[in-house]
Design a protein around this motif. Sequence first.
Motif, PDB file in Angstrom:
ATOM      1  N   MET A  51       0.791  -1.189  -0.133  1.00 13.97           N
ATOM      2  CA  MET A  51       0.028  -0.015  -0.133  1.00 13.97           C
ATOM      3  C   MET A  51       0.905   1.376  -0.090  1.00 13.97           C
ATOM      4  SD  MET A  51      -3.234   1.376   0.430  1.00 13.97           S
ATOM      5  CE  MET A  51      -4.277  -0.099   0.986  1.00 13.97           C
ATOM      6  N   LEU A  52       0.604   2.274  -0.981  1.00 14.69           N
ATOM      7  CA  LEU A  52       1.413   3.240  -1.001  1.00 14.69           C
ATOM      8  C   LEU A  52       0.534   4.425  -0.661  1.00 14.69           C
ATOM      9  CD1 LEU A  52       4.535   4.616  -2.139  1.00 14.69           C
ATOM     10  CD2 LEU A  52       3.108   5.191  -4.103  1.00 14.69           C
ATOM     11  N   PHE A  53       0.889   5.202   0.215  1.00  9.18           N
ATOM     12  CA  PHE A  53       0.258   6.485   0.947  1.00  9.18           C
ATOM     13  C   PHE A  53       1.069   7.645   0.282  1.00  9.18           C
ATOM     14  CE2 PHE A  53      -0.343   2.976   3.795  1.00  9.18           C
ATOM     15  CZ  PHE A  53      -1.586   3.338   4.540  1.00  9.18           C
ATOM     16  N   VAL A  54       0.241   8.478  -0.142  1.00  6.37           N
ATOM     17  CA  VAL A  54       1.162   9.362  -1.125  1.00  6.37           C
ATOM     18  C   VAL A  54       0.699  10.867  -0.285  1.00  6.37           C
ATOM     19  CG1 VAL A  54       1.275  10.697  -3.414  1.00  6.37           C
ATOM     20  CG2 VAL A  54       1.092   8.379  -3.330  1.00  6.37           C
ATOM     21  N   TYR A  55       1.765  11.709  -0.278  1.00  5.27           N
ATOM     22  CA  TYR A  55       1.460  13.122   0.578  1.00  5.27           C
ATOM     23  C   TYR A  55       2.098  14.182  -0.267  1.00  5.27           C
ATOM     24  CZ  TYR A  55       0.922   9.985   4.455  1.00  5.27           C
ATOM     25  OH  TYR A  55       0.478   8.834   5.242  1.00  5.27           O
ATOM     26  N   MET A  56       1.075  14.895  -1.162  1.00  2.00           N
ATOM     27  CA  MET A  56       1.298  15.873  -1.831  1.00  2.00           C
ATOM     28  C   MET A  56       0.730  17.152  -1.226  1.00  2.00           C
ATOM     29  SD  MET A  56       3.786  15.267  -3.813  1.00  2.00           S
ATOM     30  CE  MET A  56       4.635  13.772  -4.159  1.00  2.00           C
ATOM     31  N   PRO A  57       1.391  18.007  -0.882  1.00  2.00           N
ATOM     32  CA  PRO A  57       2.906  18.428  -0.701  1.00  2.00           C
ATOM     33  C   PRO A  57       3.371  17.546   0.328  1.00  2.00           C
ATOM     34  CG  PRO A  57       1.874  20.142   0.161  1.00  2.00           C
ATOM     35  CD  PRO A  57       0.678  19.403  -0.219  1.00  2.00           C
ATOM     36  N   PRO A  58       4.927  17.214   0.462  1.00  2.00           N
ATOM     37  CA  PRO A  58       5.540  16.155   1.455  1.00  2.00           C
ATOM     38  C   PRO A  58       5.156  16.828   2.743  1.00  2.00           C
ATOM     39  CG  PRO A  58       6.707  16.545  -0.271  1.00  2.00           C
ATOM     40  CD  PRO A  58       5.581  17.620  -0.763  1.00  2.00           C
ATOM     41  N   ARG A  59       5.074  15.728   3.778  1.00  2.00           N
ATOM     42  CA  ARG A  59       4.755  16.476   5.054  1.00  2.00           C
ATOM     43  C   ARG A  59       5.225  15.414   6.069  1.00  2.00           C
ATOM     44  NH1 ARG A  59      -1.693  14.964   5.950  1.00  2.00           N
ATOM     45  NH2 ARG A  59      -1.320  12.794   5.765  1.00  2.00           N
ATOM     46  N   ARG A  60       5.315  15.595   7.384  1.00  2.00           N
ATOM     47  CA  ARG A  60       5.512  14.563   8.496  1.00  2.00           C
ATOM     48  C   ARG A  60       4.180  13.575   8.549  1.00  2.00           C
ATOM     49  NH1 ARG A  60       9.450  16.147  12.981  1.00  2.00           N
ATOM     50  NH2 ARG A  60      10.573  17.810  11.875  1.00  2.00           N
ATOM     51  N   ALA A  61       4.622  12.219   8.267  1.00  2.00           N
ATOM     52  CA  ALA A  61       3.770  11.412   8.188  1.00  2.00           C
ATOM     53  C   ALA A  61       3.758  10.736   9.510  1.00  2.00           C
ATOM     54  CB  ALA A  61       3.813  10.414   7.294  1.00  2.00           C
ATOM     55  N   ASP A 103       9.627  15.460   6.721  1.00  4.66           N
ATOM     56  CA  ASP A 103       8.749  15.613   5.725  1.00  4.66           C
ATOM     57  C   ASP A 103       8.880  14.525   4.648  1.00  4.66           C
ATOM     58  OD1 ASP A 103       7.648  17.592   6.810  1.00  4.66           O
ATOM     59  OD2 ASP A 103       8.514  18.976   5.245  1.00  4.66           O
ATOM     60  N   VAL A 104       8.116  13.821   4.328  1.00  2.48           N
ATOM     61  CA  VAL A 104       8.026  12.438   3.252  1.00  2.48           C
ATOM     62  C   VAL A 104       6.863  12.857   2.356  1.00  2.48           C
ATOM     63  CG1 VAL A 104       9.293  11.045   4.886  1.00  2.48           C
ATOM     64  CG2 VAL A 104       6.715  10.867   4.562  1.00  2.48           C
ATOM     65  N   ALA A 105       7.098  12.344   1.204  1.00  4.61           N
ATOM     66  CA  ALA A 105       6.194  12.283   0.056  1.00  4.61           C
ATOM     67  C   ALA A 105       5.219  11.025   0.214  1.00  4.61           C
ATOM     68  CB  ALA A 105       6.905  12.510  -1.431  1.00  4.61           C
ATOM     69  N   ALA A 106       5.830   9.782   0.702  1.00  8.48           N
ATOM     70  CA  ALA A 106       5.057   8.756   0.638  1.00  8.48           C
ATOM     71  C   ALA A 106       5.286   7.842   1.770  1.00  8.48           C
ATOM     72  CB  ALA A 106       5.296   8.026  -0.864  1.00  8.48           C
ATOM     73  N   VAL A 107       4.710   6.866   1.948  1.00  5.03           N
ATOM     74  CA  VAL A 107       4.844   5.611   2.901  1.00  5.03           C
ATOM     75  C   VAL A 107       4.612   4.536   2.207  1.00  5.03           C
ATOM     76  CG1 VAL A 107       4.282   4.720   5.309  1.00  5.03           C
ATOM     77  CG2 VAL A 107       4.671   6.959   4.999  1.00  5.03           C
ATOM     78  N   LEU A 108       5.165   3.588   1.956  1.00  5.91           N
ATOM     79  CA  LEU A 108       5.208   2.096   1.483  1.00  5.91           C
ATOM     80  C   LEU A 108       5.062   1.186   2.480  1.00  5.91           C
ATOM     81  CD1 LEU A 108       4.597   0.777  -1.231  1.00  5.91           C
ATOM     82  CD2 LEU A 108       7.187   0.036  -1.112  1.00  5.91           C
ATOM     83  N   GLU A 109       3.871   0.610   2.872  1.00  4.37           N
ATOM     84  CA  GLU A 109       3.646  -0.416   3.851  1.00  4.37           C
ATOM     85  C   GLU A 109       3.756  -2.011   3.121  1.00  4.37           C
ATOM     86  OE1 GLU A 109       0.792   1.499   6.981  1.00  4.37           O
ATOM     87  OE2 GLU A 109      -0.073   0.211   5.600  1.00  4.37           O
ATOM     88  N   ILE A 110       4.572  -2.948   3.410  1.00  2.00           N
ATOM     89  CA  ILE A 110       4.971  -4.267   2.752  1.00  2.00           C
ATOM     90  C   ILE A 110       4.801  -5.166   3.973  1.00  2.00           C
ATOM     91  CG2 ILE A 110       6.194  -3.311   0.972  1.00  2.00           C
ATOM     92  CD1 ILE A 110       8.742  -4.332   2.475  1.00  2.00           C
ATOM     93  N   ALA A 111       4.649  -6.262   3.670  1.00  2.00           N
ATOM     94  CA  ALA A 111       4.453  -7.422   4.633  1.00  2.00           C
ATOM     95  C   ALA A 111       5.525  -7.103   5.593  1.00  2.00           C
ATOM     96  CB  ALA A 111       4.078  -8.733   4.099  1.00  2.00           C
TER      97      ALA A 111
END
Length: 162
Positions: A51-61, A103-111
């Motif tokens: 699952m890719l969570f996309v944050y535009m503009p980048p931010r602290r997640a 700040d990040v632009a995305a978080v990728l969740e994997i198993a």
Amino acid sequence: MLAPIEFGGPEPLTIDTGEAQHVFLAEIATTPEQLARGLMGRETLDPDAAMLFVYMPPRRASMWMENTLVSLDLLFIREDGTVVKLIANAQPGSHRSLGSDFDVAAVLEIAGGRAAELGIRPGAILRDEAYGSLVTDSAAVEAPETTESEDAAAPESPSEAQ
């Protein structure tokens, strides 16, 4: 039981470790509802699903594992595609806040455990043509060596669901 929600994708994403490339088939979360739900309620996650969570503009997640039934590895990703932080084996059901610290632009969740199995660590690069603004083909920006298990994560105070 959680109400059904539609996500973008799935689409292939490649994580380039510099030694190997690993392809994941990722659902995409961009709306507030999708970002809040994420992988909650899923009883399984295929080894090459994500699952890719996309944050535009980048931010602290900040993520959490409430209503998440499987262990996950969380990869925090800069706008240039560089993995800058990895939280391994986040505990299912935990309310602990798992934050990016910057700040990040995305978080990728994997198993959970897949990052270690595949040699994915900070400095790896996410490549995805559909999110060209997230990824560049330039050399990787040097990433801080930040890998932690959930036990060493930030204090409990989640700022967003998931």
